[in-house]
Enzyme design. Structure first.
Site, PDB file in Angstrom:
ATOM      1  CD  GLU A 157      -5.496 -50.937  30.357  1.00 18.58           C
ATOM      2  OE1 GLU A 157      -6.426 -50.690  30.052  1.00 18.58           O
ATOM      3  OE2 GLU A 157      -4.202 -51.260  29.638  1.00 18.58           O
ATOM      4  CG  HIS A 167      -1.924 -52.135  26.207  1.00 12.47           C
ATOM      5  ND1 HIS A 167      -2.132 -53.340  26.025  1.00 12.47           N
ATOM      6  CD2 HIS A 167      -3.293 -51.675  26.492  1.00 12.47           C
ATOM      7  CE1 HIS A 167      -3.259 -53.884  26.317  1.00 12.47           C
ATOM      8  NE2 HIS A 167      -4.014 -52.711  26.686  1.00 12.47           N
TER       9      HIS A 167
HETATM   10  C1  PEP Z   1      -7.147 -52.632  27.081  1.00 13.61           C
HETATM   11  O1  PEP Z   1      -6.851 -53.497  26.343  1.00 13.61           O
HETATM   12  O2  PEP Z   1      -6.589 -51.719  27.459  1.00 13.61           O
HETATM   13  C2  PEP Z   1      -8.586 -52.867  27.823  1.00 13.61           C
HETATM   14  C3  PEP Z   1      -8.787 -52.151  28.777  1.00 13.61           C
HETATM   15  O3  PEP Z   1      -8.922 -53.928  27.081  1.00 13.61           O
HETATM   16  P1  PEP Z   1     -10.753 -54.193  27.562  1.00 13.61           P
HETATM   17  O4  PEP Z   1     -11.349 -53.025  27.962  1.00 13.61           O
HETATM   18  O5  PEP Z   1     -11.295 -55.008  26.375  1.00 13.61           O
HETATM   19  O6  PEP Z   1     -10.577 -54.990  28.608  1.00 13.61           O
END
Ligand code: PEP
Length: 270
Positions: free
Chosen positions: A184, A100
């Site tokens: 992400e 992450h």
């Molecule tokens: C995450 O931290 O994996 C994430 C997607 O956070 P958020 O949905 O709050 O942007």
């Protein structure tokens, strides 16, 4: 088509009581109308809540995941503060998140660290959600694809290692069943900013092609989008066939929004 909606609870909720309340609501909703089929739900509580959450979701349509595992040892050792893949699996989790961006940022996780973690997880039959994504500066400099290739090298290195010595219970040929990629963009996490669906879909296609280029015997990988997914925007992501689900942070801490996201994927992929 199977989709996935995974809640990363991070360092939340604050108390065991709050964890149980959130889980009560999720389990009641799933039991009541089975809303989520064909969307697979998963939650990733903090390690201190992992065993109790895993125990409560056992036998339900919700899976549990750790948020991280030790790089140093897959089993036991003198690594204060760490939890190993074996311990996480023994606590009842069947998955772990790895890489992450908050771990990359605050714990300086590198590809070398992540290769050790990936190796330990797969050796202990623990499935992995590997997070990758570019920063705002990298996005602005149009470096997204280059960053993703660099981060996906962990998978390439695992495959190379596996071909030299079959050390994992999970074989390279069925890796796609045990490894999910979560794209992400760091700039979209917790900010309310999101890339366009077209951008996400192009990136997901690129990730799938990159993984296929490592070994053409691999099945197509599941790729999730993560970054400010909420009840309002989930349907637009879900409607795109390249987007196989969502990794959700903030919106996973309220059962209504988490289930609304699951329903969006469930109806789009039915
Ligand atoms: C995450 O931290 O994996 C994430 C997607 O956070 P958020 O949905 O709050 O942007």
């Amino acid at each position: 088509m199977q989709s996935w909606v995974i809640g990363n609870w991070k360092q939340n909720p604050a108390t065991n009581n709050d964890v149980n309340m959130l889980l009560d609501q999720l389990l009641a909703a799933v039991a009541k109308d089975g809303v989520t089929t064909p969307c697979q739900l998963m939650v990733a509580p903090s390690c201190v809540h992992l065993a109790s959450v895993s125990g409560r979701v056992q036998g339900t349509p919700i899976l549990s995941a750790a948020q991280d595992i030790s790089a140093h040892s897959g089993s036991t050792g003198a690594y204060t503060g760490d939890c190993s893949a074996q311990q996480v699996a023994d606590a009842g989790a069947t998955w772990t998140i790895l890489g992450h961006s908050e771990r990359r940022q605050y714990h300086r996780e590198t590809n070398d660290t992540l290769l050790q973690k990936l190796t330990h997880a797969l050796s202990q039959n623990l499935n992995v959600v590997l997070c990758i994504g570019e920063t705002q500066a990298q996005y602005d400099a149009s470096e997204t694809f280059a960053v993703l290739v660099e981060q996906l090298a962990v998978v390439k290195d695992w495959l190379a290692q596996q071909s030299l010595e079959s050390i994992s219970a999970i074989q390279a040929s069925n890796l796609a069943e045990h490894l999910i990629i979560a794209y992400e963009p760091v700039w979209a996490i917790g900010t309310g900013k999101v890339p366009t669906v077209t951008e996400v879909a192009a990136t997901h296609d690129y990730i799938k092609q990159t993984l296929a280029s490592f070994n053409n015997n691999l099945a197509e990988f599941t790729v999730l989008y993560g970054g400010s997914v909420n009840a309002d925007n989930a349907a637009s992501f879900a409607a795109n066939p390249a987007i196989n689900g969502a990794l959700v942070g903030g919106a996973a801490l309220k059962s209504e929004s988490f289930l609304a996201i699951a329903k969006a994927f469930s109806s789009a992929k039915s």
